[in-house]
Scaffold this motif. Structure first.
Motif, PDB file in Angstrom:
ATOM      1  N   ARG A 228       0.838  -1.207   0.000  1.00 36.59           N
ATOM      2  CA  ARG A 228       0.000   0.000   0.000  1.00 36.59           C
ATOM      3  C   ARG A 228       0.872   1.256   0.000  1.00 36.59           C
ATOM      4  O   ARG A 228       0.610   2.217  -0.737  1.00 36.59           O
ATOM      5  CB  ARG A 228      -0.934  -0.015   1.210  1.00 36.59           C
ATOM      6  N   ALA A 229       1.928   1.267   0.825  1.00 35.75           N
ATOM      7  CA  ALA A 229       2.831   2.416   0.870  1.00 35.75           C
ATOM      8  C   ALA A 229       3.572   2.586  -0.458  1.00 35.75           C
ATOM      9  O   ALA A 229       3.751   3.711  -0.951  1.00 35.75           O
ATOM     10  CB  ALA A 229       3.830   2.250   2.014  1.00 35.75           C
ATOM     11  N   LEU A 230       3.982   1.469  -1.047  1.00 29.74           N
ATOM     12  CA  LEU A 230       4.715   1.527  -2.315  1.00 29.74           C
ATOM     13  C   LEU A 230       3.825   2.041  -3.439  1.00 29.74           C
ATOM     14  O   LEU A 230       4.233   2.905  -4.234  1.00 29.74           O
ATOM     15  CB  LEU A 230       5.251   0.135  -2.651  1.00 29.74           C
ATOM     16  N   LEU A 231       2.602   1.552  -3.498  1.00 30.34           N
ATOM     17  CA  LEU A 231       1.672   2.006  -4.535  1.00 30.34           C
ATOM     18  C   LEU A 231       1.257   3.454  -4.327  1.00 30.34           C
ATOM     19  O   LEU A 231       1.037   4.191  -5.291  1.00 30.34           O
ATOM     20  CB  LEU A 231       0.439   1.105  -4.559  1.00 30.34           C
ATOM     21  N   LEU A 232       1.151   3.866  -3.070  1.00 26.71           N
ATOM     22  CA  LEU A 232       0.831   5.265  -2.795  1.00 26.71           C
ATOM     23  C   LEU A 232       1.937   6.171  -3.315  1.00 26.71           C
ATOM     24  O   LEU A 232       1.663   7.224  -3.920  1.00 26.71           O
ATOM     25  CB  LEU A 232       0.634   5.477  -1.289  1.00 26.71           C
ATOM     26  N   LEU A 233       3.198   5.783  -3.092  1.00 29.39           N
ATOM     27  CA  LEU A 233       4.317   6.575  -3.624  1.00 29.39           C
ATOM     28  C   LEU A 233       4.255   6.638  -5.148  1.00 29.39           C
ATOM     29  O   LEU A 233       4.380   7.725  -5.733  1.00 29.39           O
ATOM     30  CB  LEU A 233       5.647   5.961  -3.181  1.00 29.39           C
ATOM     31  N   GLU A 234       4.063   5.490  -5.794  1.00 30.10           N
ATOM     32  CA  GLU A 234       3.986   5.472  -7.260  1.00 30.10           C
ATOM     33  C   GLU A 234       2.862   6.386  -7.756  1.00 30.10           C
ATOM     34  O   GLU A 234       3.032   7.136  -8.730  1.00 30.10           O
ATOM     35  CB  GLU A 234       3.730   4.044  -7.749  1.00 30.10           C
ATOM     36  N   THR A 235       1.725   6.330  -7.086  1.00 30.75           N
ATOM     37  CA  THR A 235       0.557   7.106  -7.518  1.00 30.75           C
ATOM     38  C   THR A 235       0.757   8.593  -7.288  1.00 30.75           C
ATOM     39  O   THR A 235       0.405   9.418  -8.150  1.00 30.75           O
ATOM     40  CB  THR A 235      -0.697   6.618  -6.778  1.00 30.75           C
ATOM     41  N   ILE A 236       1.328   8.967  -6.148  1.00 31.41           N
ATOM     42  CA  ILE A 236       1.533  10.391  -5.868  1.00 31.41           C
ATOM     43  C   ILE A 236       2.537  10.993  -6.832  1.00 31.41           C
ATOM     44  O   ILE A 236       2.327  12.098  -7.360  1.00 31.41           O
ATOM     45  CB  ILE A 236       1.977  10.584  -4.400  1.00 31.41           C
ATOM     46  N   VAL A 237       3.642  10.304  -7.092  1.00 30.66           N
ATOM     47  CA  VAL A 237       4.630  10.839  -8.040  1.00 30.66           C
ATOM     48  C   VAL A 237       4.020  10.932  -9.438  1.00 30.66           C
ATOM     49  O   VAL A 237       4.260  11.901 -10.177  1.00 30.66           O
ATOM     50  CB  VAL A 237       5.907   9.981  -8.043  1.00 30.66           C
ATOM     51  N   ALA A 238       3.213   9.939  -9.810  1.00 26.53           N
ATOM     52  CA  ALA A 238       2.538   9.996 -11.111  1.00 26.53           C
ATOM     53  C   ALA A 238       1.559  11.166 -11.165  1.00 26.53           C
ATOM     54  O   ALA A 238       1.459  11.859 -12.189  1.00 26.53           O
ATOM     55  CB  ALA A 238       1.804   8.682 -11.384  1.00 26.53           C
ATOM     56  N   TRP A 239       0.842  11.412 -10.055  1.00 29.23           N
ATOM     57  CA  TRP A 239      -0.081  12.541 -10.022  1.00 29.23           C
ATOM     58  C   TRP A 239       0.677  13.860 -10.087  1.00 29.23           C
ATOM     59  O   TRP A 239       0.221  14.820 -10.728  1.00 29.23           O
ATOM     60  CB  TRP A 239      -0.951  12.501  -8.774  1.00 29.23           C
ATOM     61  N   LEU A 240       1.837  13.939  -9.441  1.00 26.93           N
ATOM     62  CA  LEU A 240       2.659  15.141  -9.538  1.00 26.93           C
ATOM     63  C   LEU A 240       3.068  15.397 -10.989  1.00 26.93           C
ATOM     64  O   LEU A 240       3.094  16.546 -11.450  1.00 26.93           O
ATOM     65  CB  LEU A 240       3.909  15.009  -8.668  1.00 26.93           C
ATOM     66  N   VAL A 276      -7.402  13.420  -3.025  1.00 21.95           N
ATOM     67  CA  VAL A 276      -8.175  12.290  -3.534  1.00 21.95           C
ATOM     68  C   VAL A 276      -7.314  11.035  -3.574  1.00 21.95           C
ATOM     69  O   VAL A 276      -7.750   9.938  -3.187  1.00 21.95           O
ATOM     70  CB  VAL A 276      -8.754  12.604  -4.933  1.00 21.95           C
ATOM     71  N   VAL A 277      -6.067  11.188  -4.024  1.00 23.68           N
ATOM     72  CA  VAL A 277      -5.135  10.053  -4.059  1.00 23.68           C
ATOM     73  C   VAL A 277      -4.909   9.498  -2.658  1.00 23.68           C
ATOM     74  O   VAL A 277      -4.924   8.275  -2.440  1.00 23.68           O
ATOM     75  CB  VAL A 277      -3.800  10.471  -4.701  1.00 23.68           C
ATOM     76  N   LEU A 278      -4.700  10.384  -1.682  1.00 23.36           N
ATOM     77  CA  LEU A 278      -4.522   9.931  -0.301  1.00 23.36           C
ATOM     78  C   LEU A 278      -5.750   9.165   0.189  1.00 23.36           C
ATOM     79  O   LEU A 278      -5.618   8.133   0.862  1.00 23.36           O
ATOM     80  CB  LEU A 278      -4.258  11.127   0.617  1.00 23.36           C
ATOM     81  N   ALA A 279      -6.934   9.667  -0.152  1.00 23.65           N
ATOM     82  CA  ALA A 279      -8.163   9.008   0.282  1.00 23.65           C
ATOM     83  C   ALA A 279      -8.313   7.627  -0.353  1.00 23.65           C
ATOM     84  O   ALA A 279      -8.778   6.674   0.299  1.00 23.65           O
ATOM     85  CB  ALA A 279      -9.365   9.879  -0.062  1.00 23.65           C
ATOM     86  N   ILE A 280      -7.919   7.494  -1.595  1.00 27.06           N
ATOM     87  CA  ILE A 280      -8.030   6.215  -2.304  1.00 27.06           C
ATOM     88  C   ILE A 280      -7.275   5.117  -1.569  1.00 27.06           C
ATOM     89  O   ILE A 280      -7.740   3.976  -1.464  1.00 27.06           O
ATOM     90  CB  ILE A 280      -7.520   6.352  -3.750  1.00 27.06           C
ATOM     91  N   PHE A 283      -8.944   4.803   2.644  1.00 29.59           N
ATOM     92  CA  PHE A 283     -10.305   4.444   3.016  1.00 29.59           C
ATOM     93  C   PHE A 283     -10.851   3.365   2.075  1.00 29.59           C
ATOM     94  O   PHE A 283     -10.192   2.975   1.120  1.00 29.59           O
ATOM     95  CB  PHE A 283     -11.214   5.678   2.985  1.00 29.59           C
ATOM     96  N   GLY A 284     -12.066   2.912   2.383  1.00 23.08           N
ATOM     97  CA  GLY A 284     -12.712   1.942   1.506  1.00 23.08           C
ATOM     98  C   GLY A 284     -12.040   0.586   1.463  1.00 23.08           C
ATOM     99  O   GLY A 284     -11.712   0.076   0.391  1.00 23.08           O
ATOM    100  N   ALA A 285     -11.789  -0.021   2.618  1.00 16.99           N
ATOM    101  CA  ALA A 285     -11.173  -1.354   2.720  1.00 16.99           C
ATOM    102  C   ALA A 285      -9.749  -1.385   2.183  1.00 16.99           C
ATOM    103  O   ALA A 285      -9.267  -2.436   1.749  1.00 16.99           O
ATOM    104  CB  ALA A 285     -12.023  -2.398   1.993  1.00 16.99           C
ATOM    105  N   ALA A 286      -9.063  -0.230   2.235  1.00 18.45           N
ATOM    106  CA  ALA A 286      -7.683  -0.194   1.753  1.00 18.45           C
ATOM    107  C   ALA A 286      -6.772  -1.102   2.560  1.00 18.45           C
ATOM    108  O   ALA A 286      -5.797  -1.645   2.042  1.00 18.45           O
ATOM    109  CB  ALA A 286      -7.160   1.244   1.791  1.00 18.45           C
ATOM    110  N   GLN A 287      -7.076  -1.274   3.868  1.00 17.83           N
ATOM    111  CA  GLN A 287      -6.219  -2.089   4.733  1.00 17.83           C
ATOM    112  C   GLN A 287      -6.775  -3.485   4.981  1.00 17.83           C
ATOM    113  O   GLN A 287      -6.121  -4.294   5.636  1.00 17.83           O
ATOM    114  CB  GLN A 287      -6.008  -1.384   6.078  1.00 17.83           C
TER     115      GLN A 287
END
Length: 310
Positions: A228-240, A276-280, A283-287
């Motif tokens: 989850r942490a790794l995908l969050l990093l990938e997604t945030i950098v992609a969003w940037l 929005v990326v952080l929320a994805i 929340f919503g059964a992310a863990q």
């Protein structure tokens, strides 16, 4: 020292102070137990043995310590860059440099813990539990969350191509587009995404020492957190990268038209998308996706059923 530079230094200082305080609190049993209880409630797995609770607490302490040491390292890098070139201080500097630098160092150390430390040790007096089938990323992260980062990388590529074409035909100012941070951030997004996929495969190939289903389920819980942490990093950098390309195009239009509304609107949309990326991924059964996928029959007891301070 102007206001923007002062504010930037203040933000860096506050983040460093919070990281330092957290590292200090991590040395106390009470705070370790608090983090363990939160994680236990979040993943919804039972705790039926002292060794499981003790191992989980050790991993949480090690993982959290590594992440906040990584945050301090990232902030030190940011502070060094800002000291050398104070003119970089701006709101975009916080979003486009501070955020990715800090998240990259935090996630790197988090992944390092996952790669070098197993949750449970092999015991000579207990058999090793083996899975019937190998797990995949879809067992730990929902398929739609797996698609967010690649979709944003593709979008960033298309926006950069579109920006280059618009510059060539004179719709936007070429110099404004070229001077922006869009190309460096696109490069960073592609590199982070590619490295992330490699690391994900490495973690999936690791053995999981476990004597029973409960130990294996808890190991899966921490593996899912790392993904989850790794995908969050990938997604945030992609969003940037997406945001930088979009803002560069709007700034190029403003430069031609002599307006200034595009940049402001772009920054507001960019900030909204970041949250929005952080929320994805929060929340919503992310863990709990891994539990429903791999361990649907393991049910946690009621939080007040009696969890000792193991």
């Amino acid at each position: 020292m102007d206001f923007t530079l002062t504010l930037t230094w203040l933000i860096i200082g506050v983040l460093a102070l919070l990281a330092g305080v957290t590292l200090f609190m991590l040395q106390t049993d009470r705070y370790q137990q608090k983090l363990f209880f939160r994680f236990w409630q979040a993943v919804g797995l039972p705790v039926q043995a002292d060794n499981v609770a003790a191992a989980a607490r050790r991993r949480i302490r090690t993982r959290t310590s590594a992440m906040f040491v990584g945050e301090l390292a990232g902030l030190f890098l940011v502070a060094l860059v800002l000291f050398v070139n104070p003119s970089l201080a701006s709101s975009s500097f916080i979003w486009l440099f501070v955020v990715p630098a800090v998240m990259t160092t935090m996630t790197t150390l988090d992944v390092g813990v996952a790669l070098h430390y197993s949750l449970f040790r092999r015991r000579a007096d207990a058999p090793r539990l083996a899975r019937a089938t190998a797990t995949t990323m879809r067992d730990y992260v929902s398929p739609w969350r797996l698609r967010v980062a690649p979709a944003l990388v593709v979008t960033a590529v298309l926006l950069n191509v579109g920006g280059a074409v618009l510059s060539w035909v004179g719709v936007i100012d070429p110099a404004t587009f070229v001077r922006s941070s869009t190309l460096p951030l696109l490069t960073a997004a592609v590199i982070v995404f590619a490295v992330g996929k490699f690391v994900e495969r490495r973690i999936l190939q690791q053995t999981q020492p476990a004597a029973d289903e409960l130990e294996l389920a808890w190991d899966d819980a921490f593996r899912a957190e790392t993904f989850r942490a790794l995908l969050l990093l990938e997604t945030i950098v992609a969003w940037l990268a997406v945001g930088a390309a979009g803002i560069a195009i709007l700034e190029g239009i403003d430069a031609i038209a002599g307006t200034g509304w595009g940049t402001g609107a772009g920054m507001q949309l960019f900030t909204l998308g970041f949250f929005v990326v952080l929320a994805i991924f929060s929340f919503g059964a992310a863990q709990t996706h891994f539990r429903h996928r791999l361990w649907p029959n393991l049910v946690a007891p009621h939080p007040h059923s009696g969890l000792g301070s193991n």
